[in-house]
Design an enzyme around this catalytic site. Structure first.
Site, PDB file in Angstrom:
ATOM      1  N   ASP A  53       0.921  -1.214  -0.080  1.00 55.10           N
ATOM      2  CA  ASP A  53      -0.022   0.116   0.178  1.00 55.10           C
ATOM      3  C   ASP A  53       1.044   1.153   0.156  1.00 55.10           C
ATOM      4  OD1 ASP A  53      -2.292   1.867   0.158  1.00 55.10           O
ATOM      5  OD2 ASP A  53      -3.304   0.639   1.822  1.00 55.10           O
TER       6      ASP A  53
HETATM    7  C1  BGC Z   1      -5.084   3.159   0.253  1.00 54.11           C
HETATM    8  C2  BGC Z   1      -5.479   1.825  -0.805  1.00 54.11           C
HETATM    9  C3  BGC Z   1      -5.296   2.656  -2.074  1.00 54.11           C
HETATM   10  C4  BGC Z   1      -3.788   3.293  -2.182  1.00 54.11           C
HETATM   11  C5  BGC Z   1      -3.770   3.783  -3.777  1.00 54.11           C
HETATM   12  C6  BGC Z   1      -3.842   3.903   0.069  1.00 54.11           C
HETATM   13  O1  BGC Z   1      -3.736   5.048   0.777  1.00 54.11           O
HETATM   14  O2  BGC Z   1      -5.121   2.565   1.679  1.00 54.11           O
HETATM   15  O3  BGC Z   1      -6.667   1.294  -0.560  1.00 54.11           O
HETATM   16  O4  BGC Z   1      -5.436   1.524  -3.115  1.00 54.11           O
HETATM   17  O5  BGC Z   1      -3.779   4.121  -1.318  1.00 54.11           O
HETATM   18  O6  BGC Z   1      -4.702   4.843  -4.023  1.00 54.11           O
END
Ligand code: BGC
Length: 781
Positions: A316
């Protein structure tokens, strides 16, 4: 987290690289490999330089290659020079996110992807993979089809609708030349305080597994090795146990036992991976002190080795850096990279700079990360790109996607919204509201597309929805269309602040709403939350805002019947105003068609058929899930110590009303005595005994009466949604495997123990007996 925390002096705690149980891989591959793809990968691995390989493992956000000056004048524009650095010099293999923080037209997307792919093919010869969070429809594309959020799809208890929704999202994402979405979200939303409750399919692991599987099928189609021209790759997230932070706040530590991890949190990932899910994103959090991004046992052991899965694991946002800057298990970013890559991460969503590439190269040269690990990670990235057909078609002509934003798709989204709004209370049959009545429409959620959609809608926080979704109807607009504008008196009483924090409200004008009530026959109060997403959505008090509760209290004094419409991402506590309402509808976050769906349901032009996908709490200190342990809810004991243990919730999991009534009869089980390998067929007759056609989610539960570790009170094992005309009876047949009734014991092993079980469906129950204990020596059933 979108913003990196300040780097503090890192404590080197060291990391225990778990000696993963060397699982002898007798398990057949989760996805059968394609010999041609594998041969191609081997060729690439032979000829690629170390820099090129590491570039494939690096993912950068689109902001890094955006020309902001030009974008100010002409809209989103890529920077040639920055692409030269990122793709030309560092050979970065993946980009993500929405440019400028706001949804783009599909043509804009396609143009940008073409430029990126031309560059990639020229500089590396390998296509880039672009990923975006299309989590409830085309989140980040203008004029596409927005579906209800995951929590609503769960409430529909309709797998086919979830599959169709994902299929449409895939089509519309392809129409932007984007091949990869960070969805479905299968965290178990088991803590109502958590600000990401609404992104996933509720509190139950079976519902998350079933809906996750359905969504993967919709996104990817039937052949994971050859994703078709109308499909995209899914990315299951967030692996795993994200939904139960001890504090209730996002990205704070959890304390999940290995037993619970295996039995519940792993379940949706295991099911979806076994059904072809091509990639997985890791949970940003920390469990029992160990960040998931550093957990070799869970990443490499459980996911890749045990399931024999050749898919790709992406981090993530900034989560490798977080091992150093936030979690302090690494003294430097470089050490964090070593820990994460050795644990099994294949791609780092870095996302703001490319030092990952230089650090990882040094680590390989210093012998800290083995070349075999790099080759394995790169093979997984290339495999995903081959499976998507990106080598042959790095981009495509989007003109043929002429169903984008079509009426046909809109119908499905409207149906999803209708099947996902839950009727919780209907005293004196206050609903349906027949035309002709004068309605006072009040509350801060009554006239807002932002509130209907929630986060991940046109922008990360969802705060631009009213600018981007003007073509769709707010609740106010939908009720005007349904009942006539002259019959709707709109006086919000409480409003959200237009800027600032999502929870801020303007000075209330409750007396105006009360005055307006004198002209109305009935009051519809749309209350809940404004949109938010991730950590900014953290809460300090689960109770609904005082202004909103005061509004309802004041309005109830008028003597006019009050209907509450709950429009919120998580269940805010309303126990003091619930008794004041005759009708309550929990619409949660139904998306762009949520207002129209509500109007149809309120008027009785459609029937309610949704059920609660989580337990709605009544008190802040009494949070619970339906699969609680027996000691959490006990009758009074005898003698002097005659205390009890009361579980008092507002609405239980599975609860929901409709305009008709259903009767259950003849619950039958074909094998009253069973073993682990048996398939048990259960049937039940369901009759619509009311006057209106409807759909009933038939929920099949099991109870293990005695087990060697205290069993869950009850567990959902299957569900089927059936449509019934008045007076129609259907025999609903569902199957479960004997092994479905197993649990993970204290020793971490799956066990099905001989003894008594009960199956429950509606008001029916049937006894059955397991004749033989089975303990699995393999990690999974
Ligand atoms: C979130 C994810 C997301 C990623 C990309 C993160 O902050 O936790 O769910 O897919 O950002 O945008």
């Amino acid at each position: 987290m979108k913003n990196l925390m300040k780097t503090a002096a890192a404590f080197l705690l060291g990391i225990q690289v778990c000696a993963c149980s060397q699982v002898e891989n007798k398990v057949s591959p989760a996805i059968p490999s394609d010999p041609e793809i594998e041969a191609n990968i081997r060729q690439w691995l032979k000829k690629m330089t170390l820099e090129e390989k590491i570039g494939q493992m690096c993912e950068i956000t689109i902001d890094v290659v955006t020309d902001f000056e030009a974008s100010k004048k002409n809209g989103f524009t890529l920077s040639e020079a920055k692409l030269d650095t990122v793709i030309g010099k560092y050979k970065v293999g993946s980009l993500l996110n929405v440019p400028m923080g706001i949804a783009q037209k599909k043509e804009k997307w396609a143009e940008a992807i073409r430029i990126i792919q031309d560059k990639s093919m020229k500089e590396i010869g390998i296509p880039c993979i672009y990923g975006v969070d299309q989590i409830h429809g085309t989140t980040y594309t203008l004029d596409g089809t927005m579906f209800p959020q995951g929590i609503n799809m769960a409430a529909s208890f309709n797998r086919e609708l979830t599959r169709k929704g994902a299929e449409i999202s895939a089509y519309e994402t392809r129409a932007c030349c984007i091949p990869w979405t960070y969805a479905p979200v299968v965290d178990l939303g088991r803590d109502p305080r958590w600000p990401r409750m609404w992104e996933n399919y509720g509190e139950d692991c079976y519902v998350n597994a079933e809906m996750g599987k359905a969504a993967v099928a919709g996104f990817q189609g039937n052949d994971p090795n050859h994703i078709g021209e109308y499909n995209i790759a899914a990315c299951m997230k967030h692996y795993m146990g994200y939904g139960v932070p001890v504090s209730g706040k996002d990205r704070t530590p959890s304390s999940i036992s290995r037993t619970e991890m295996r039995e519940k949190h792993f379940a949706p990932f295991m099911e979806a991976v076994r059904n072809g899910a091509l990639s997985v994103m890791v949970n940003s959090g920390v469990n029992e002190g160990m960040p998931f991004h550093a957990n070799r046992e869970l990443l490499t052991g459980w996911l890749k080795e045990e399931l024999n899965w050749d898919g790709m694991i992406v981090t993530d946002w900034a989560d490798i850096n977080n091992l150093c800057t936030r979690d302090h298990i690494a003294a430097s970013k470089k050490e964090a990279i070593k820990i994460a890559i050795n644990a099994g991460i294949d791609m780092s969503m870095v996302p703001y700079e490319v030092s990952f590439c230089t650090c990882l190269k040094e680590l390989v040269e210093e012998g800290e990360v083995p070349m075999s690990r790099i080759d394995d990670a790169v093979a997984r990235v290339l495999r995903l790109k081959y499976r998507l057909g990106l080598f042959e078609n790095p981009y495509w002509d989007i003109r043929k996607y002429d169903k984008f934003g079509s009426e046909e798709f809109a119908k499905v989204a409207l149906q999803a919204a209708e099947e996902s709004e839950i009727l919780l209370k209907n005293e004196n049959n206050v609903l349906p509201l027949v035309p002709g009545k004068k309605i006072l429409l009040t509350g801060p959620n009554a006239n807002s597309m932002r509130c209907l959609n929630g986060g991940w809608s046109y922008s990360w926080q969802g705060d631009q929805a009213d600018n981007c979704a003007g073509a769709y109807n707010t609740i106010y607009e939908s009720l005007c269309n349904k009942y006539g504008k002259e019959n709707i008196i709109y006086e919000p009483g409480v409003t959200y602040a237009a800027s600032g924090n999502w929870w801020e409200e303007n000075t209330p004008e409750i007396s105006k709403a009360v005055a307006a009530a004198s002209r109305a026959d009935v009051i519809v109060a749309c209350i809940g939350e404004n949109s938010y997403c991730e950590t900014p959505g953290n809460l300090t008090d689960l109770t609904l805002s005082a202004n909103q509760r005061n509004l309802v209290k004041a309005l109830s004094q008028t003597g006019k019947p009050v209907i509450l419409v709950l429009n919120q991402g998580r269940p805010r506590i309303i126990s003091d105003i619930e008794p004041l309402a005759e009708g309550i509808i929990n619409i949660m976050l139904p998306g762009n068609y949520g207002g129209d769906a509500l109007a149809n349901l309120m008027a009785g032009d459609a029937n309610f058929s949704a059920r609660m996908p989580f337990t709605y709490p009544k008190y802040a200190n009494a949070l619970a899930t339906y699969d609680y342990k027996p000691c959490e809810s006990m009758g009074q004991m005898n003698g002097n110590y005659n205390y009890d243990s009361v579980m008092d919730v507002q609405w239980p999991f599975g609860y929901g009303l409709s305009y008709t009534a259903y009767q259950y009869a003849n619950l039958k089980v074909d094998k009253p005595t069973f073993t682990a390998s048996d398939e048990i067929t259960v049937s039940v007759d369901v009759t619509n005994v009311g006057k209106m056609a409807g759909k009933e989610p038939v929920l099949l539960y099991s109870q293990d009466l005695v087990a060697s570790t205290t069993p869950d009170n009850i567990r959902l094992r299957n569900f089927e949604k059936v449509a019934l005309q008045p007076n129609e009876t259907r025999t609903v047949t569902m199957t479960i495997r004997g092994s479905d009734l197993a649990f993970v014991g204290y020793d971490g092993k799956w066990r099905l123990e001989a003894g008594d079980f009960k199956l429950r469906c509606g008001d029916q129950s049937a006894d059955l007996k397991c004749s033989e204990t089975k303990v699995w020596e393999t990690p999974n059933r």
